[in-house]
Design an enzyme around this catalytic site. Structure first.
Site, PDB file in Angstrom:
ATOM      1  N   GLN A 145       1.041  -1.167   0.164  1.00 56.54           N
ATOM      2  CA  GLN A 145       0.188  -0.052  -0.130  1.00 56.54           C
ATOM      3  C   GLN A 145       0.959   1.279   0.033  1.00 56.54           C
ATOM      4  O   GLN A 145       1.638   1.665   0.983  1.00 56.54           O
ATOM      5  CB  GLN A 145      -0.895   0.088   1.270  1.00 56.54           C
TER       6      GLN A 145
ATOM      7  N   SER B  11       1.029   6.592   2.455  1.00 57.80           N
ATOM      8  CA  SER B  11       1.777   7.617   3.334  1.00 57.80           C
ATOM      9  C   SER B  11       2.825   8.128   2.717  1.00 57.80           C
ATOM     10  O   SER B  11       3.500   7.568   2.093  1.00 57.80           O
ATOM     11  CB  SER B  11       2.049   7.009   4.737  1.00 57.80           C
TER      12      SER B  11
ATOM     13  N   SER C 248       4.652  -1.355   4.512  1.00 62.14           N
ATOM     14  CA  SER C 248       5.028  -2.830   4.764  1.00 62.14           C
ATOM     15  C   SER C 248       5.485  -3.825   3.540  1.00 62.14           C
ATOM     16  O   SER C 248       4.655  -3.839   2.774  1.00 62.14           O
ATOM     17  CB  SER C 248       3.913  -3.245   5.915  1.00 62.14           C
TER      18      SER C 248
ATOM     19  N   GLU D 176      -8.391  -1.369   6.108  1.00 60.45           N
ATOM     20  CA  GLU D 176      -7.256  -1.446   6.964  1.00 60.45           C
ATOM     21  C   GLU D 176      -7.449  -1.274   8.467  1.00 60.45           C
ATOM     22  O   GLU D 176      -6.840  -2.247   9.195  1.00 60.45           O
ATOM     23  CB  GLU D 176      -6.170  -0.532   6.556  1.00 60.45           C
TER      24      GLU D 176
END
Length: 416
Positions: free
Chosen positions: A144, A147, A179, A262
């Site tokens: 993902q 951020s 991650s 999430e």
């Protein structure tokens, strides 16, 4: 197509699980001492080789589950799921909990429970067939890419840009706290495609191949020793328009749906995250502290909070499985999960005292440092605690919202 009878389906699911998994062994919480738990880390502290072996185990189970018809149970059939009811999903989760399921990883969870679901909801029929199914089977893994260094809590302020060039989009920017990026085949990325509209309206989602020229992945070393997270730099990365997820400018809607999944995933799942109440109870017994009235009060409080979190996770999961997208209630499960991790570490530290600062060789003690070093990070992972409280306050309690700059075009914001 009529739904299968839940009781008969339960028997079939239990039989299938018994053919691929071993029964779960009951936790040994009796007696004065217990063996040290295998893993009290909130985030993985594994070498690349260890992580790959764990991923292989997880993927083998996910593929078997998919092929047997037990993956994405409530997702409509036209979107690659089984089209079953929330009751079937709850039954499978209950039956699965009796077996020794391979421990999941953040990357597996992101692939199956976030990216696969988002592609299923917003992707074209071709994208669903090509990618959603592959993500649900974990034939492909996805991270993902949301951020950024300057856009964590305020995700809408992201600065990664994508400009259209013929049939491609050219992406430049930086992502952080990703991650599993080093093992991922694709990344679900948000980029600004129109700086002249309000910031939420100018974002588009893309599925970026992680081996594309111009993608650089740099691991971030955790203070607990591992490197679960990464920085990802994108320099002139070309992505075909066929990998755009949703309409141009629909990225904020894609992001909100993905983040809701999430938060639900962050508060649940079979990936062990740090120590549990059972671990703390075993620790208290091994230290002969269960007769202390204050310790008993702290243990009782921790047990009640653990039970409440489990009940809330179950309620939210059932509501989500009924067909709706996770809403602000998912923020509650995330808050409860991070709070429980913090409190679990506090009780363990109170029990051990000075033992937490050095390895005395006593079983089940020094391993708690992995929990204590990782727990603070969980208040940020999946959306900060502060953001979750804002969501609950505004969307559930209907409190006045914070002042916003949503009506200002992104190009007119300071620094742009």
């Amino acid at each position: 197509m009529p739904q299968p009878n839940v009781d008969e389906w339960r028997s079939e699911a239990r039989h299938w699980l018994a053919t691929v998994l071993e029964p779960r062994r009951a936790a040994e919480t009796t007696g004065p001492t217990t063996a040290e738990p295998a893993d009290l880390a909130v985030f993985h502290n594994l070498t690349d080789a260890q992580e790959r072996r764990l991923l292989d185990r997880c993927r083998a189970y996910q593929r078997a589950r998919h092929e047997a018809g037990y993956q994405a149970l409530t997702l409509p059939r036209e979107n690659g799921g089984q089209g079953l009811t929330a009751a079937h999903a709850a039954v499978f989760a209950e039956e699965e909990s009796a077996f020794d399921v391979p421990p999941s990883t953040e990357l597996i969870s992101v692939t199956v429970r976030l990216v696969a679901m988002s592609v299923s909801l917003f992707g074209t029929p071709e994208q669903r067939e090509t990618y959603a199914r592959a993500f649900l089977r974990t034939d492909l893994l996805a991270c993902q890419l949301f951020s950024e260094p300057g856009a964590g809590s305020d995700l809408a302020a992201l600065r990664t840009r994508a400009r259209q060039d013929g049939e491609d989009w050219v992406i430049d920017g930086q992502k952080v706290w990703t991650s599993g990026a080093q093992f991922a085949d694709h990344g679900l990325l948000l980029a600004r495609t129109d700086p002249d509209v309000v910031k939420q309206a100018g974002i588009t989602a893309f599925l970026v191949p992680m081996d594309s020229p111009g993608v650089e992945i740099r691991p971030i070393r955790q203070m607990s020793g591992g490197a679960s997270f990464n920085e990802v730099f994108l320099s002139g990365v070309r992505v075909p328009d066929t990998l755009r997820i949703g309409r141009p400018g629909q990225g904020w809607e894609v992001a909100n749906a993905t983040l809701a999944f999430e938060r639900t995933a962050s508060g649940s799942g079979n990936r062990r995250k740090g120590g549990t109440f059972d671990d703390v109870l075993a620790l208290a017994r091994s230290l002969h502290r269960t007769g202390d009235p204050l310790v008993r009060q702290r243990l009782a409080d921790l047990y009640v909070r653990s039970a409440l979190r489990a009940a809330t996770v179950d309620r939210v999961a059932r509501a989500s499985a009924a067909g709706g997208r996770p809403g602000p209630e998912a923020s509650l499960t995330k808050l409860m999960a991070s709070d429980l991790l913090t409190r679990t570490g506090q009780v363990a530290t109170e029990l051990m005292g000075a033992r937490i600062t050095a390895d005395t060789g006593e079983e089940g003690t020094f391993a708690w440092t992995q929990h204590l070093l990782g727990a603070p990070g969980y208040r940020l992972a999946g959306g900060t605690d502060q953001i979750q409280r804002n969501l609950i306050g505004e969307r559930v309690l209907k409190l006045p919202g914070e002042p916003r700059v949503d009506k200002v075009p992104f190009s007119e914001l300071p620094g742009n």
